[in-house]
Write a protein that holds these residues in place. Sequence first.
Motif, PDB file in Angstrom:
ATOM      1  N   ILE A 131       1.031  -1.029   0.110  1.00 24.27           N
ATOM      2  CA  ILE A 131      -0.043  -0.077   0.106  1.00 24.27           C
ATOM      3  C   ILE A 131       0.861   1.179   0.043  1.00 24.27           C
ATOM      4  N   MET A 132       2.091   1.119   0.279  1.00 21.55           N
ATOM      5  CA  MET A 132       2.887   2.403   0.686  1.00 21.55           C
ATOM      6  C   MET A 132       3.313   2.665  -0.965  1.00 21.55           C
ATOM      7  N   LEU A 133       3.347   1.825  -1.717  1.00 23.91           N
ATOM      8  CA  LEU A 133       4.047   2.028  -3.072  1.00 23.91           C
ATOM      9  C   LEU A 133       2.980   2.374  -3.796  1.00 23.91           C
ATOM     10  N   VAL A 134       1.617   2.461  -3.642  1.00 28.33           N
ATOM     11  CA  VAL A 134       0.564   2.717  -4.331  1.00 28.33           C
ATOM     12  C   VAL A 134       0.196   4.154  -3.713  1.00 28.33           C
ATOM     13  N   THR A 135      -0.111   4.262  -2.552  1.00 29.95           N
ATOM     14  CA  THR A 135      -0.783   5.540  -2.302  1.00 29.95           C
ATOM     15  C   THR A 135       0.124   6.772  -2.311  1.00 29.95           C
ATOM     16  N   VAL A 136       1.411   6.232  -2.094  1.00 30.18           N
ATOM     17  CA  VAL A 136       2.276   7.626  -2.340  1.00 30.18           C
ATOM     18  C   VAL A 136       2.165   8.247  -3.721  1.00 30.18           C
ATOM     19  N   THR A 137       1.657   7.661  -4.582  1.00 33.70           N
ATOM     20  CA  THR A 137       1.480   8.326  -5.910  1.00 33.70           C
ATOM     21  C   THR A 137       0.034   9.344  -5.791  1.00 33.70           C
ATOM     22  N   LEU A 138      -0.596   9.246  -4.821  1.00 35.10           N
ATOM     23  CA  LEU A 138      -2.132  10.015  -4.852  1.00 35.10           C
ATOM     24  C   LEU A 138      -1.850  11.583  -4.301  1.00 35.10           C
ATOM     25  N   PRO A 139      -1.097  11.688  -2.988  1.00 34.34           N
ATOM     26  CA  PRO A 139      -1.312  13.260  -2.413  1.00 34.34           C
ATOM     27  C   PRO A 139      -0.249  14.043  -3.265  1.00 34.34           C
ATOM     28  N   THR A 140      -0.377  15.359  -2.892  1.00 32.97           N
ATOM     29  CA  THR A 140       0.421  16.530  -3.797  1.00 32.97           C
ATOM     30  C   THR A 140       0.827  17.314  -2.509  1.00 32.97           C
ATOM     31  N   SER A 141       0.833  17.065  -1.380  1.00 35.32           N
ATOM     32  CA  SER A 141       1.385  17.853  -0.370  1.00 35.32           C
ATOM     33  C   SER A 141       1.322  17.082   0.942  1.00 35.32           C
ATOM     34  N   SER A 384      13.108  -2.731  -3.245  1.00 40.14           N
ATOM     35  CA  SER A 384      13.993  -1.374  -3.852  1.00 40.14           C
ATOM     36  C   SER A 384      14.307  -1.724  -5.366  1.00 40.14           C
ATOM     37  N   LEU A 385      14.747  -2.998  -5.728  1.00 39.51           N
ATOM     38  CA  LEU A 385      14.761  -3.101  -7.183  1.00 39.51           C
ATOM     39  C   LEU A 385      13.641  -2.971  -7.964  1.00 39.51           C
ATOM     40  N   GLY A 386      12.416  -3.579  -7.502  1.00 38.47           N
ATOM     41  CA  GLY A 386      11.352  -3.625  -8.280  1.00 38.47           C
ATOM     42  C   GLY A 386      10.805  -2.105  -8.305  1.00 38.47           C
ATOM     43  N   TYR A 387      11.123  -1.328  -7.406  1.00 37.18           N
ATOM     44  CA  TYR A 387      10.669   0.012  -7.464  1.00 37.18           C
ATOM     45  C   TYR A 387      11.427   0.754  -8.492  1.00 37.18           C
ATOM     46  N   LEU A 388      12.597   0.776  -8.475  1.00 33.37           N
ATOM     47  CA  LEU A 388      13.618   1.263  -9.535  1.00 33.37           C
ATOM     48  C   LEU A 388      13.160   0.624 -10.921  1.00 33.37           C
ATOM     49  N   GLY A 398       4.466   1.988 -12.648  1.00 35.81           N
ATOM     50  CA  GLY A 398       5.494   1.032 -12.435  1.00 35.81           C
ATOM     51  C   GLY A 398       5.531   0.558 -11.264  1.00 35.81           C
ATOM     52  N   TYR A 399       4.708   0.983 -10.084  1.00 32.93           N
ATOM     53  CA  TYR A 399       4.649   0.438  -8.737  1.00 32.93           C
ATOM     54  C   TYR A 399       4.220  -1.151  -8.879  1.00 32.93           C
ATOM     55  N   TRP A 400       3.549  -1.593  -9.780  1.00 36.23           N
ATOM     56  CA  TRP A 400       2.933  -2.927  -9.840  1.00 36.23           C
ATOM     57  C   TRP A 400       4.091  -3.836  -9.556  1.00 36.23           C
ATOM     58  N   VAL A 401       5.112  -3.572 -10.245  1.00 40.66           N
ATOM     59  CA  VAL A 401       6.395  -4.608 -10.223  1.00 40.66           C
ATOM     60  C   VAL A 401       6.737  -5.070  -8.915  1.00 40.66           C
ATOM     61  N   ASP A 495      -0.630  -2.495 -18.767  1.00 36.61           N
ATOM     62  CA  ASP A 495       0.604  -2.353 -17.851  1.00 36.61           C
ATOM     63  C   ASP A 495       0.404  -3.254 -16.972  1.00 36.61           C
ATOM     64  N   ARG A 496      -0.559  -3.477 -16.416  1.00 32.35           N
ATOM     65  CA  ARG A 496      -0.687  -4.133 -15.151  1.00 32.35           C
ATOM     66  C   ARG A 496      -0.304  -5.861 -15.497  1.00 32.35           C
ATOM     67  N   VAL A 497      -0.723  -6.304 -16.746  1.00 30.45           N
ATOM     68  CA  VAL A 497      -0.412  -7.424 -16.818  1.00 30.45           C
ATOM     69  C   VAL A 497       0.954  -7.791 -17.029  1.00 30.45           C
ATOM     70  N   LEU A 498       1.788  -7.061 -17.789  1.00 28.06           N
ATOM     71  CA  LEU A 498       3.012  -7.034 -18.293  1.00 28.06           C
ATOM     72  C   LEU A 498       3.972  -6.668 -16.814  1.00 28.06           C
ATOM     73  N   LEU A 499       3.479  -5.696 -16.191  1.00 33.21           N
ATOM     74  CA  LEU A 499       4.323  -5.487 -15.005  1.00 33.21           C
ATOM     75  C   LEU A 499       4.150  -6.522 -13.637  1.00 33.21           C
ATOM     76  N   THR A 500       3.071  -7.223 -13.941  1.00 34.19           N
ATOM     77  CA  THR A 500       2.762  -8.312 -12.671  1.00 34.19           C
ATOM     78  C   THR A 500       3.663  -9.498 -13.177  1.00 34.19           C
ATOM     79  N   LEU A 501       3.680  -9.754 -14.485  1.00 38.00           N
ATOM     80  CA  LEU A 501       4.518 -10.896 -14.789  1.00 38.00           C
ATOM     81  C   LEU A 501       5.995 -10.425 -14.486  1.00 38.00           C
TER      82      LEU A 501
END
Length: 727
Positions: A131-141, A384-388, A398-401, A495-501
């Motif tokens: 959830i950290m990897l997903v929700t950090v893309t939502l807020p702006t401040s 870490s590697l998946g995020y990069l 890209g956070y789906w990786v 994107d989700r299918v490829l990144l999940t793979l």
Amino acid sequence: MTWPRALMEVVRSGLTVERTRLEPLVALRAAAGLAIVIGFSLWLSSPASAASAAFGAFSAGTATFQRSWRPRKVLALAAGAGLSLSTFLGYVAAAHLVAFLSLLAVWAFLAGVAWAASPTAGIVATTTVGIMLVTVTLPTSIGEAAEHAAIIAIGGVVQATLILLVPIRRWGAHRDALADALAAVADYARRLRHDPTARFDPEPMMTARDAAAVTPLQARTRPAALHGPRGLAERIRPVLASLADPGVGAPAEGPERDRARELLATAAEVLDSAARSIRRGAPAQVPAPAMEALRAGAKDEVLKGPARAAASRLVDLLGEVVETAECGHSHAEYTPAPGKPGASPLLRPTVLRMMPTVLRSMRHELVRDSPVLRHAVRLAVVASLGYLLGTALPLGHGYWVPITSVMVLRPDFHQTYARAVARFVGTLIGVGLATGVVQLLDPGPYLSGGLAVCSAALLYLLMHTGYAVSQSFVAAYVVFLLGMGGEEWHQTVPDRVLLTLIGGALAMLAYMVFPAWETPRLLDRLADWLAASGRYTAAVIAAYADPADRHRAEVRRALLASRAAEAAWDEAFDRAKREPVKLRGLSRSAAEDAREALKSLGRAAMLLEAHLPARGTRPVPDAERFAESLRADTAQAAREVRQRLTPSWDRVEEALAAWKSAEDSPAPVVRRGAELVLRALEELTTAIGTSPLEREVASVRQDRQARADMEEGAQDDVSARPPRQGI
């Protein structure tokens, strides 16, 4: 197992759909909590806030379906709080890549170490990483980050509130655990009618004991029927075995055997009735013929000697079972009579008081060969590697990786690879179905939110049927949730299918590079089980030398330790059979034979436990020497097994020989049990002494000794005693 066979087993296991009992009302309640959160968030705020709230309520609802004996509302609150904290900290560090990667690695490492506390803690902690990897893309401040974190926490609060206000089958899991234990003992009684040496699987009893441990608050509200039957089932189990065994109970043929079969059938009926009573929360309804058999058994004159004593004890215990189960419909406090089981409940610490214990468990796992530590390191590196990697790819989301990698990884090989296959197939199916629905309906925010709730409801309902099934609904849920936020389906599906793979492949590669194989640890697990079984058997036999109540507590502690060691061996052996690693030092057949030998050792101790002497009974002095010899030999044998040496039982043999030669030795049943113990130990020596590597290891040692003798010119002084053979 070879790699091709292991991978085939992985695919089969990952795509297996299991039949299991569904809980539609519980699933509906969790989905209702998610619907409330999404609806109010859309009404009061924005789709982005609704998405954050949905993550919190969805994950909190999912946490309540994990295997845990704590109240589900506690799991929901803990999951919501963890998700809220991880979201806020993630956004604070998200502006700086190095800081965010450092936070992500540390958080993932701690989530991996959380498996030391329990699998449930590990799963919930791992969810916070995703959830950290997903929700950090939502807020702006930072202000909006705090707002989203609070909304996520509210999602957990809503789920916990619904659990409190709409209780569904309270204590249901605890009732099922206790009923399963009683049903297992009933099945054991039926099998003993046809096979007097049948094995008993202790897993239901271990599960029931875990369920019996409650917090002080739970102890005040626990139904009366859950207080005593578990202890009675524990006491009935050895009595059944003693009655059925031809060596220490009823003879193999004749009227006594027929009477023993009748009592075993009666015991099965009574225990099944008690199990149904506890499971349903209704008074026990024992068939009239069974009650008549119980009354007749109290005055039984067919059975003789130890068999009659076992029958009398069995009738008394079954009477207590009926008495206790009759209060199954009541929630009043149950106060057992002095001496009866359940007088003092097993207390489980609260979450806050358990923290020092959890921290100690986590600290103990920080050793080089710990599977938990290796899992934590893999999780941190892969996140870490998946995020990069996801950030570098020219794709959206890209956070789906890293999410896929983190959610797939488990501490053992088979689960990691099976979940990777299941997640990809489930994602493909779920995304395909959700895409078709989106194209057909073109839903707006509210309809997308409703479809997301429906997907979550199906997930909650079918969660335990298989990981591929659950992931198909998770994939559909995410597509509908992102559609609620205004994203087009064609922006998410490919994107989700490829990144999940990619994420699944990364997790599988990580385990291959940095594995934690269970196979090399099998000999250590076997040695632990041998040592624990030796202590349990010695404690039982020592009780005959000095009859006293304190020995019963010692026997109980040793029994629990032996069960834990047996469960650890079974789990390790099951994992090892699925690993593509060659089993060195112990063949599969030798391992199976060793398991049967230790089962026989435990059964011999169980037979003796059924007749533990009461205070004031005439002591058996020879039992003390035998117990000490057994304790010493099994401890030494455990060390020898770890060193791949074949154990011997010289002290036990000498003690038994001296016992047999004694002119006036009371309690011949105890001596018969000691003979069964020695036979089981000899079977263990035969099992592990016939390993395929035995001749090779012994030959290498003999060659080395011969070369050394030749170099020293001392061939004539070679000892006549052959070297100890290796396993």
